[in-house]
Design a protein around this motif. Structure first.
Motif, PDB file in Angstrom:
ATOM      1  N   LYS A  81       9.300   7.222 -19.690  1.00 30.88           N
ATOM      2  CA  LYS A  81      10.620   7.857 -19.522  1.00 30.88           C
ATOM      3  C   LYS A  81      10.883   8.102 -18.032  1.00 30.88           C
ATOM      4  CE  LYS A  81      11.108   8.512 -24.053  1.00 30.88           C
ATOM      5  NZ  LYS A  81       9.801   8.039 -24.547  1.00 30.88           N
ATOM      6  N   THR A  82       9.832   8.488 -17.322  1.00 32.35           N
ATOM      7  CA  THR A  82       9.997   8.662 -15.873  1.00 32.35           C
ATOM      8  C   THR A  82      10.433   7.333 -15.249  1.00 32.35           C
ATOM      9  OG1 THR A  82       8.243  10.303 -15.885  1.00 32.35           O
ATOM     10  CG2 THR A  82       8.841   9.404 -13.740  1.00 32.35           C
ATOM     11  N   ALA A  83       9.754   6.260 -15.674  1.00 33.88           N
ATOM     12  CA  ALA A  83      10.074   4.938 -15.116  1.00 33.88           C
ATOM     13  C   ALA A  83      11.515   4.551 -15.439  1.00 33.88           C
ATOM     14  CB  ALA A  83       9.097   3.901 -15.681  1.00 33.88           C
ATOM     15  N   CYS A 143       5.723   4.935  -5.641  1.00 30.27           N
ATOM     16  CA  CYS A 143       5.245   5.403  -6.956  1.00 30.27           C
ATOM     17  C   CYS A 143       3.758   5.738  -6.904  1.00 30.27           C
ATOM     18  CB  CYS A 143       5.496   4.336  -8.027  1.00 30.27           C
ATOM     19  SG  CYS A 143       7.228   4.005  -8.320  1.00 30.27           S
ATOM     20  N   ALA A 144       3.274   6.151  -5.709  1.00 31.91           N
ATOM     21  CA  ALA A 144       1.862   6.550  -5.605  1.00 31.91           C
ATOM     22  C   ALA A 144       1.837   8.063  -5.365  1.00 31.91           C
ATOM     23  CB  ALA A 144       1.161   5.774  -4.503  1.00 31.91           C
ATOM     24  N   LEU A 145       1.371   8.489  -4.208  1.00 30.24           N
ATOM     25  CA  LEU A 145       1.327   9.941  -3.956  1.00 30.24           C
ATOM     26  C   LEU A 145       2.393  10.349  -2.951  1.00 30.24           C
ATOM     27  CD1 LEU A 145      -2.499  10.502  -4.173  1.00 30.24           C
ATOM     28  CD2 LEU A 145      -0.765  11.106  -5.847  1.00 30.24           C
ATOM     29  N   ALA A 171      -7.055  -5.013  -9.552  1.00 32.47           N
ATOM     30  CA  ALA A 171      -6.800  -5.548 -10.899  1.00 32.47           C
ATOM     31  C   ALA A 171      -5.335  -5.349 -11.288  1.00 32.47           C
ATOM     32  CB  ALA A 171      -7.711  -4.847 -11.906  1.00 32.47           C
ATOM     33  N   LYS A 172      -4.751  -4.212 -10.864  1.00 33.57           N
ATOM     34  CA  LYS A 172      -3.344  -3.944 -11.210  1.00 33.57           C
ATOM     35  C   LYS A 172      -2.424  -4.934 -10.484  1.00 33.57           C
ATOM     36  CE  LYS A 172      -4.069   0.927 -12.243  1.00 33.57           C
ATOM     37  NZ  LYS A 172      -3.974   2.299 -11.788  1.00 33.57           N
ATOM     38  N   ILE A 173      -2.784  -5.239  -9.252  1.00 29.00           N
ATOM     39  CA  ILE A 173      -1.976  -6.208  -8.489  1.00 29.00           C
ATOM     40  C   ILE A 173      -2.037  -7.568  -9.168  1.00 29.00           C
ATOM     41  CG2 ILE A 173      -1.771  -7.410  -6.284  1.00 29.00           C
ATOM     42  CD1 ILE A 173      -2.832  -4.967  -4.893  1.00 29.00           C
ATOM     43  N   THR A 230       1.980  -3.346  -4.389  1.00 30.75           N
ATOM     44  CA  THR A 230       0.640  -3.075  -3.887  1.00 30.75           C
ATOM     45  C   THR A 230       0.033  -1.922  -4.686  1.00 30.75           C
ATOM     46  OG1 THR A 230      -0.699  -2.888  -1.891  1.00 30.75           O
ATOM     47  CG2 THR A 230       1.069  -1.297  -2.114  1.00 30.75           C
ATOM     48  N   ASP A 231      -1.292  -1.845  -4.622  1.00 25.65           N
ATOM     49  CA  ASP A 231      -2.020  -0.737  -5.249  1.00 25.65           C
ATOM     50  C   ASP A 231      -3.410  -0.751  -4.620  1.00 25.65           C
ATOM     51  OD1 ASP A 231      -1.580   0.923  -8.162  1.00 25.65           O
ATOM     52  OD2 ASP A 231      -3.597   0.866  -7.358  1.00 25.65           O
ATOM     53  N   VAL A 232      -4.112   0.381  -4.720  1.00 24.85           N
ATOM     54  CA  VAL A 232      -5.496   0.381  -4.231  1.00 24.85           C
ATOM     55  C   VAL A 232      -6.403  -0.350  -5.231  1.00 24.85           C
ATOM     56  CG1 VAL A 232      -5.410   2.430  -2.764  1.00 24.85           C
ATOM     57  CG2 VAL A 232      -5.804   2.718  -5.190  1.00 24.85           C
TER      58      VAL A 232
HETATM   59  P1  NAD Z   1      -0.969   7.146 -11.611  1.00 26.67           P
HETATM   60  O1  NAD Z   1      -2.169   7.839 -11.092  1.00 26.67           O
HETATM   61  O2  NAD Z   1      -1.018   6.542 -12.979  1.00 26.67           O
HETATM   62  O3  NAD Z   1      -0.523   5.995 -10.608  1.00 26.67           O
HETATM   63  C1  NAD Z   1      -0.622   6.058  -9.220  1.00 26.67           C
HETATM   64  C2  NAD Z   1      -0.987   4.658  -8.744  1.00 26.67           C
HETATM   65  O4  NAD Z   1      -0.916   4.623  -7.329  1.00 26.67           O
HETATM   66  C3  NAD Z   1      -2.405   4.237  -9.142  1.00 26.67           C
HETATM   67  O5  NAD Z   1      -2.386   2.938  -9.696  1.00 26.67           O
HETATM   68  C4  NAD Z   1      -3.158   4.261  -7.811  1.00 26.67           C
HETATM   69  O6  NAD Z   1      -4.206   3.314  -7.773  1.00 26.67           O
HETATM   70  C5  NAD Z   1      -2.046   3.925  -6.843  1.00 26.67           C
HETATM   71  N1  NAD Z   1      -2.263   4.360  -5.469  1.00 26.67           N
HETATM   72  C6  NAD Z   1      -2.862   5.476  -5.006  1.00 26.67           C
HETATM   73  N2  NAD Z   1      -2.823   5.517  -3.662  1.00 26.67           N
HETATM   74  C7  NAD Z   1      -2.177   4.398  -3.273  1.00 26.67           C
HETATM   75  C8  NAD Z   1      -1.790   3.874  -2.016  1.00 26.67           C
HETATM   76  N3  NAD Z   1      -2.079   4.502  -0.861  1.00 26.67           N
HETATM   77  N4  NAD Z   1      -1.121   2.711  -1.981  1.00 26.67           N
HETATM   78  C9  NAD Z   1      -0.808   2.066  -3.123  1.00 26.67           C
HETATM   79  N5  NAD Z   1      -1.147   2.509  -4.348  1.00 26.67           N
HETATM   80  C10 NAD Z   1      -1.813   3.664  -4.421  1.00 26.67           C
HETATM   81  O7  NAD Z   1       0.230   8.200 -11.495  1.00 26.67           O
HETATM   82  P2  NAD Z   1       1.676   8.141 -12.170  1.00 26.67           P
HETATM   83  O8  NAD Z   1       1.665   8.994 -13.382  1.00 26.67           O
HETATM   84  O9  NAD Z   1       2.140   6.724 -12.249  1.00 26.67           O
HETATM   85  O10 NAD Z   1       2.531   8.924 -11.077  1.00 26.67           O
HETATM   86  C11 NAD Z   1       2.885   8.330  -9.840  1.00 26.67           C
HETATM   87  C12 NAD Z   1       3.678   9.323  -9.006  1.00 26.67           C
HETATM   88  O11 NAD Z   1       4.831   9.719  -9.721  1.00 26.67           O
HETATM   89  C13 NAD Z   1       2.935  10.640  -8.683  1.00 26.67           C
HETATM   90  O12 NAD Z   1       3.336  11.093  -7.426  1.00 26.67           O
HETATM   91  C14 NAD Z   1       3.426  11.593  -9.758  1.00 26.67           C
HETATM   92  O13 NAD Z   1       3.339  12.941  -9.358  1.00 26.67           O
HETATM   93  C15 NAD Z   1       4.854  11.132  -9.882  1.00 26.67           C
HETATM   94  N6  NAD Z   1       5.449  11.458 -11.174  1.00 26.67           N
HETATM   95  C16 NAD Z   1       4.901  10.988 -12.315  1.00 26.67           C
HETATM   96  C17 NAD Z   1       5.488  11.297 -13.527  1.00 26.67           C
HETATM   97  C18 NAD Z   1       4.944  10.767 -14.826  1.00 26.67           C
HETATM   98  O14 NAD Z   1       5.654  10.811 -15.840  1.00 26.67           O
HETATM   99  N7  NAD Z   1       3.730  10.234 -14.854  1.00 26.67           N
HETATM  100  C19 NAD Z   1       6.653  12.081 -13.561  1.00 26.67           C
HETATM  101  C20 NAD Z   1       7.209  12.527 -12.354  1.00 26.67           C
HETATM  102  C21 NAD Z   1       6.589  12.210 -11.162  1.00 26.67           C
END
Ligand code: NAD
Length: 347
Positions: free
Chosen positions: A148-150, A236-238, A206-208, A201-203
Motif C-alpha cells: 500500500k505504501t508503494a 526507498c532506503a533510509l 540479489a535484489k538488483i 540499486t541496493d546493497v
Molecule cells: P526494507 O528494509 O524492506 O528495504 C530497504 C532496502 O534498502 C533494503 O533492500 C536494503 O538492502 C536497501 N538499502 C539499505 N541501504 C541502502 C543504500 N545505501 N543504498 C541502496 N539500498 C539500500 O524497508 P522498507 O519497508 O521497504 O522501507 C523503505 C523505506 O520506506 C524506509 O525508510 C521506511 O521507513 C520507509 N517506509 C516504509 C513503509 C512500509 O510500509 N514498509 C511505510 C512508510 C515508510
C-alpha cells in the motif's frame, strides 16, 4: 533537544523501555495525540549509539504526526525504535518485552511494522498488547503495509510526472529507485507495468539481479543512484538521502519515494527548489502503509476502500503543487504548514 527537533512541537511523552532478560532497549516516542492515539511503526535497527537511536525515534515520530494529519487519519504521531542487541538474542522474547512496553502506555501509542520488523513480530506481540496492527487476517485486508505504501508512492509519481514534468503517462519515463526492499520492490513492479524505465540499486546484489531479470532494470552502484540520468528519483532506503552533498548532483526533475526523513535539513528542500527540482514530501507520499494499518486497526472497510483512500494521495499531491504555486514557496514548507494546521482533533 531531548524533547525533539527545535522547529517542531515538543514530544508529549518518550518512554525508555529496557528489559535485562531479553536485552530489550527500546524508545517509544509519542509526539502528538492531538488527533487521537499516536500511531506509527517500530524500527528494529543497529545504531552507532543510544543518542542516535533517540534522535531517530524523535524525528520519525514527529514525521508520523505530520503524515497522519495530512492523510486525515484520526491518529496522532508516534514511533518506536528497538536497538538491535549485539550478539545472540531470542527474537520472540524480545518482541514480547517490547509488546509489554507498548501496553504500558495504555493505548497512547499503537505500533506496527517498520524497517527491520515483520508481520510475524506483530503477530507475536498480540499476546502482550492490543495496541498493535499490521497483522494478516483471514478473509480481510491487513498485514504487511508495504504494497500500500508503494501504491501511494506510485500515484504520487504519476501525479508529479503529469503536473511537473508535463508528461501524460509514465511510458518511457526514467525512474531511479534507491533500495529494492519491501516498498521499493513493489514500486518497481508498479512502475514497470506502467511502462517506466527503471534504474536501480541496493546493497543486496540479489535484489538488483532480480530487478534486472524480471523488470529489465538497469543497475547502477550505490554511489551513482542519486546522480543517475533519470526523470524521477525515488529514495526507498533510509533517511537523509537528500543532503548538501547529494542535492547538487541530482539530475532528476522530480523526487518522490518511500523513505522517511529524506531531507537532511529543510535547507536541502530549498536547495532542490532553487535547482528547479520538485521534491514531494516523504510523509505525504508514503502514507499508504499507515492508511492500511490504521483501517485494519479500526476494522474499517475492505481492500478496495483502502486502495481508494491510498489513491487519494495523488489528489493531495496535485493540491500541494497548486498551493506551492499560489504561495510561491517550496513543497516541503507548504506541506509542513498544511499538516501542522491539522494537528488538532478532527471534527
Ligand atoms: P526494507 O528494509 O524492506 O528495504 C530497504 C532496502 O534498502 C533494503 O533492500 C536494503 O538492502 C536497501 N538499502 C539499505 N541501504 C541502502 C543504500 N545505501 N543504498 C541502496 N539500498 C539500500 O524497508 P522498507 O519497508 O521497504 O522501507 C523503505 C523505506 O520506506 C524506509 O525508510 C521506511 O521507513 C520507509 N517506509 C516504509 C513503509 C512500509 O510500509 N514498509 C511505510 C512508510 C515508510
Amino acid at each position: 533537544s531531548l524533547f525533539g527537533l527545535p522547529d517542531q512541537a515538543p514530544h508529549e511523552r518518550v518512554l525508555l523501555a529496557a528489559d535485562a532478560e531479553t536485552g530489550l532497549k527500546a524508545i517509544l516516542a509519542v509526539h502528538s495525540t492531538a488527533r487521537g492515539p499516536a500511531f506509527g511503526g517500530c524500527r528494529f535497527w543497529t545504531y552507532d549509539n543510544e543518542l542516535a537511536a533517540l534522535n531517530d525515534a524523535l524525528r520519525l515520530s514527529q514525521g508520523m504526526s505530520l503524515k497522519n494529519a495530512l492523510a486525515d487519519l484520526p491518529f496522532g504521531g508516534g514511533k518506536a525504535v528497538i536497538i538491535k542487541p549485539a550478539g545472540q538474542f531470542d527474537r520472540p522474547a524480545l518482541f514480547a518485552a517490547f509488546g509489554r512496553a507498548v501496553q504500558s502506555l495504555d493505548g497512547a501509542y499503537i505500533t506496527a511494522e517498520d524497517v527491520g520488523t515483520t508481520t510475524a513480530d506483530m503477530l507475536g506481540m498480540q499476546a502482550q498488547t492490543q495496541y498493535v496492527s499490521g497483522i494478516p487476517r483471514a478473509g480481510a485486508f491487513g498485514g504487511d503495509p508495504s504494497p500500500k505504501t508503494a501504491w501511494g508512492v506510485f500515484v504520487s509519481i504519476e501525479a508529479g510526472v503529469k503536473l511537473h514534468l508535463k508528461r501524460s503517462s509514465l511510458e518511457g519515463v526514467r525512474v531511479a529507485i534507491q533500495g529494492l526492499g519491501a516498498v521499493g520492490w513493489h514500486l518497481a513492479e508498479f512502475l514497470h507495468k506502467a511502462g517506466a524505465k527503471l534504474v536501480v540499486t541496493d546493497v543486496d546484489a540479489a535484489k538488483i539481479a532480480r530487478a534486472q531479470q524480471l523488470l529489465g532494470a538497469q543497475a547502477v552502484g550505490i554511489d551513482e543512484i542519486l546522480s543517475a540520468d533519470v526523470d524521477v528519483l525515488a529514495p526507498c532506503a533510509l533517511g537523509a538521502a537528500l543532503n548538501s552533498v547529494s542535492v547538487p548532483q541530482i539530475r532528476a526533475q522530480l523526487i518522490a519515494g518511500a523513505a522517511n526523513n529524506q531531507l537532511a535539513t529543510a535547507a536541502d528542500g530549498d536547495a532542490l527548489q532553487q535547482r528547479g527540482i520538485c521534491y514531494l514530501p516523504d510523509y505525504l507520499v508514503n502514507a499508504g502503509g499507515i492508511i492500511s494499518v490504521a483501517r485494519e486497526y479500526r476494522n474499517e472497510g475492505e481492500e478496495s476502500a483502502v486502495m481508494a483512500e491510498v489513491s487519494r494521495i495523488g489528489e493531495r499531491v496535485a493540491e500541494l503543487l497548486e498551493r506551492v504555486k499560489l504561495e510561491n514557496s517550496t513543497p516541503g514548507r507548504v506541506a509542513d504548514a498544511w499538516a501542522r494546521a491539522k494537528l488538532v482533533k478532527p471534527v
